[in-house]
Design a protein around this motif. Structure first.
Motif, PDB file in Angstrom:
ATOM      1  N   VAL A  62       0.955  -1.221   0.020  1.00 13.78           N
ATOM      2  CA  VAL A  62      -0.011   0.176  -0.089  1.00 13.78           C
ATOM      3  C   VAL A  62       0.943   1.203   0.140  1.00 13.78           C
ATOM      4  CG1 VAL A  62      -1.677   1.398   1.211  1.00 13.78           C
ATOM      5  CG2 VAL A  62      -1.907  -1.001   1.152  1.00 13.78           C
ATOM      6  N   GLU A  63       1.896   1.168   0.846  1.00  9.69           N
ATOM      7  CA  GLU A  63       2.763   2.460   0.982  1.00  9.69           C
ATOM      8  C   GLU A  63       3.552   2.743  -0.416  1.00  9.69           C
ATOM      9  OE1 GLU A  63       4.526   5.769   2.338  1.00  9.69           O
ATOM     10  OE2 GLU A  63       2.769   4.671   3.258  1.00  9.69           O
ATOM     11  N   LEU A  64       3.870   1.631  -1.029  1.00 19.33           N
ATOM     12  CA  LEU A  64       4.755   1.718  -2.176  1.00 19.33           C
ATOM     13  C   LEU A  64       3.802   2.167  -3.304  1.00 19.33           C
ATOM     14  CD1 LEU A  64       7.116  -1.264  -1.934  1.00 19.33           C
ATOM     15  CD2 LEU A  64       7.782   1.038  -2.361  1.00 19.33           C
ATOM     16  N   ALA A  65       2.869   1.641  -3.398  1.00 20.48           N
ATOM     17  CA  ALA A  65       1.737   2.113  -4.624  1.00 20.48           C
ATOM     18  C   ALA A  65       1.228   3.561  -4.442  1.00 20.48           C
ATOM     19  CB  ALA A  65       0.439   1.070  -4.459  1.00 20.48           C
ATOM     20  N   ASP A  97      -3.287  -8.473   4.543  1.00 16.69           N
ATOM     21  CA  ASP A  97      -3.479  -9.691   3.680  1.00 16.69           C
ATOM     22  C   ASP A  97      -3.529  -8.885   2.172  1.00 16.69           C
ATOM     23  OD1 ASP A  97      -6.204  -9.236   3.197  1.00 16.69           O
ATOM     24  OD2 ASP A  97      -6.868 -10.794   4.160  1.00 16.69           O
ATOM     25  N   GLY A  98      -3.574  -9.456   0.994  1.00 16.64           N
ATOM     26  CA  GLY A  98      -3.574  -8.936  -0.460  1.00 16.64           C
ATOM     27  C   GLY A  98      -4.864  -8.444  -0.628  1.00 16.64           C
ATOM     28  N   LEU A  99      -5.930  -8.841  -0.034  1.00 18.74           N
ATOM     29  CA  LEU A  99      -7.341  -8.456  -0.374  1.00 18.74           C
ATOM     30  C   LEU A  99      -7.635  -7.033   0.278  1.00 18.74           C
ATOM     31  CD1 LEU A  99      -9.510 -11.882   0.074  1.00 18.74           C
ATOM     32  CD2 LEU A  99      -8.732 -10.752  -2.072  1.00 18.74           C
ATOM     33  N   GLU A 100      -7.108  -7.112   1.527  1.00 24.29           N
ATOM     34  CA  GLU A 100      -7.344  -5.785   2.252  1.00 24.29           C
ATOM     35  C   GLU A 100      -6.240  -4.728   1.497  1.00 24.29           C
ATOM     36  OE1 GLU A 100      -8.490  -2.691   4.776  1.00 24.29           O
ATOM     37  OE2 GLU A 100      -9.306  -4.515   4.758  1.00 24.29           O
ATOM     38  N   ALA A 101      -5.155  -5.076   1.086  1.00 25.93           N
ATOM     39  CA  ALA A 101      -4.266  -4.190   0.460  1.00 25.93           C
ATOM     40  C   ALA A 101      -4.765  -3.780  -0.740  1.00 25.93           C
ATOM     41  CB  ALA A 101      -2.915  -4.939   0.285  1.00 25.93           C
ATOM     42  N   ILE A 125      -5.500   0.265  -1.856  1.00 23.85           N
ATOM     43  CA  ILE A 125      -4.972   0.674  -3.213  1.00 23.85           C
ATOM     44  C   ILE A 125      -5.992   1.208  -3.821  1.00 23.85           C
ATOM     45  CG2 ILE A 125      -3.533   0.282  -4.944  1.00 23.85           C
ATOM     46  CD1 ILE A 125      -1.962  -1.880  -3.359  1.00 23.85           C
ATOM     47  N   ARG A 126      -7.219   0.560  -3.994  1.00 24.38           N
ATOM     48  CA  ARG A 126      -8.315   1.150  -4.975  1.00 24.38           C
ATOM     49  C   ARG A 126      -8.759   2.505  -4.450  1.00 24.38           C
ATOM     50  NH1 ARG A 126      -6.460  -0.380  -8.766  1.00 24.38           N
ATOM     51  NH2 ARG A 126      -6.976  -2.395  -9.772  1.00 24.38           N
ATOM     52  N   GLU A 127      -8.523   2.695  -3.221  1.00 29.68           N
ATOM     53  CA  GLU A 127      -9.086   4.168  -2.656  1.00 29.68           C
ATOM     54  C   GLU A 127      -8.207   5.350  -3.088  1.00 29.68           C
ATOM     55  OE1 GLU A 127      -8.515   4.061   1.418  1.00 29.68           O
ATOM     56  OE2 GLU A 127     -10.071   2.354   1.833  1.00 29.68           O
ATOM     57  N   PHE A 128      -7.003   5.116  -3.789  1.00 21.80           N
ATOM     58  CA  PHE A 128      -6.269   6.212  -4.534  1.00 21.80           C
ATOM     59  C   PHE A 128      -5.739   5.869  -5.990  1.00 21.80           C
ATOM     60  CE2 PHE A 128      -3.353   3.937  -1.747  1.00 21.80           C
ATOM     61  CZ  PHE A 128      -2.466   3.720  -2.351  1.00 21.80           C
ATOM     62  N   GLY A 170     -11.511  -5.436  -5.797  1.00 17.46           N
ATOM     63  CA  GLY A 170     -10.764  -4.655  -6.941  1.00 17.46           C
ATOM     64  C   GLY A 170      -9.854  -4.928  -7.758  1.00 17.46           C
ATOM     65  N   ALA A 171      -9.650  -6.372  -7.592  1.00 16.48           N
ATOM     66  CA  ALA A 171      -8.525  -7.002  -8.512  1.00 16.48           C
ATOM     67  C   ALA A 171      -8.974  -6.823 -10.160  1.00 16.48           C
ATOM     68  CB  ALA A 171      -8.203  -8.428  -8.024  1.00 16.48           C
ATOM     69  N   ASP A 172      -8.064  -7.029 -10.840  1.00 18.78           N
ATOM     70  CA  ASP A 172      -8.405  -7.053 -12.340  1.00 18.78           C
ATOM     71  C   ASP A 172      -8.353  -8.425 -13.001  1.00 18.78           C
ATOM     72  OD1 ASP A 172      -8.780  -3.931 -13.159  1.00 18.78           O
ATOM     73  OD2 ASP A 172      -6.690  -4.083 -12.130  1.00 18.78           O
TER      74      ASP A 172
END
Length: 103
Positions: A38-41, A59-63, A67-70, A94-96
């Motif tokens: 999240v921080e790197l993104a 976890d990846g889902l929460e991350a 990330i989708r928030e911004f 939010g995964a593609d």
């Protein structure tokens, strides 16, 4: 050159993915937990994120949701879980796309 962030708590897997992606001409950065992802993104520009689902801290889902928030950067979820319900959860977060291990 496209820049990819690879995030997984399995360091050997990350090392292998980084090696292969760099051999294909991509610039690759790595992280080992969701909070770092999240921080790197948030602070750097990437063309693609590859996020493991099961990681410590965040976890990846929460991350992915954070990330989708911004960002609308493409995100591929990477996981050993292959059930349709798990895939749907990834897409809802939010995964593609979704890639199951082993690959």
């Amino acid at each position: 050159m496209a820049k990819i962030l690879v995030v997984d708590d399995e360091k050997l897997l990350v090392k292998g993915m980084k090696f292969n992606l760099e051999n294909e001409g991509y610039e690759v950065e790595c992280a080992y937990d969701g909070a770092a992802a999240v921080e790197l993104a948030r602070t750097r520009a990437f063309d693609l994120l590859i996020l493991d689902v099961m990681m410590p801290e965040v976890d990846g889902l929460e991350a992915c949701m954070r990330i989708r928030e911004f960002s609308n950067v493409p995100i591929i979820m990477l996981t050993a879980k292959s059930e349709d319900a798990d895939k749907l959860m990834g897409f809802e977060c939010g995964a593609d796309d979704y890639l199951t291990k082993p690959f």
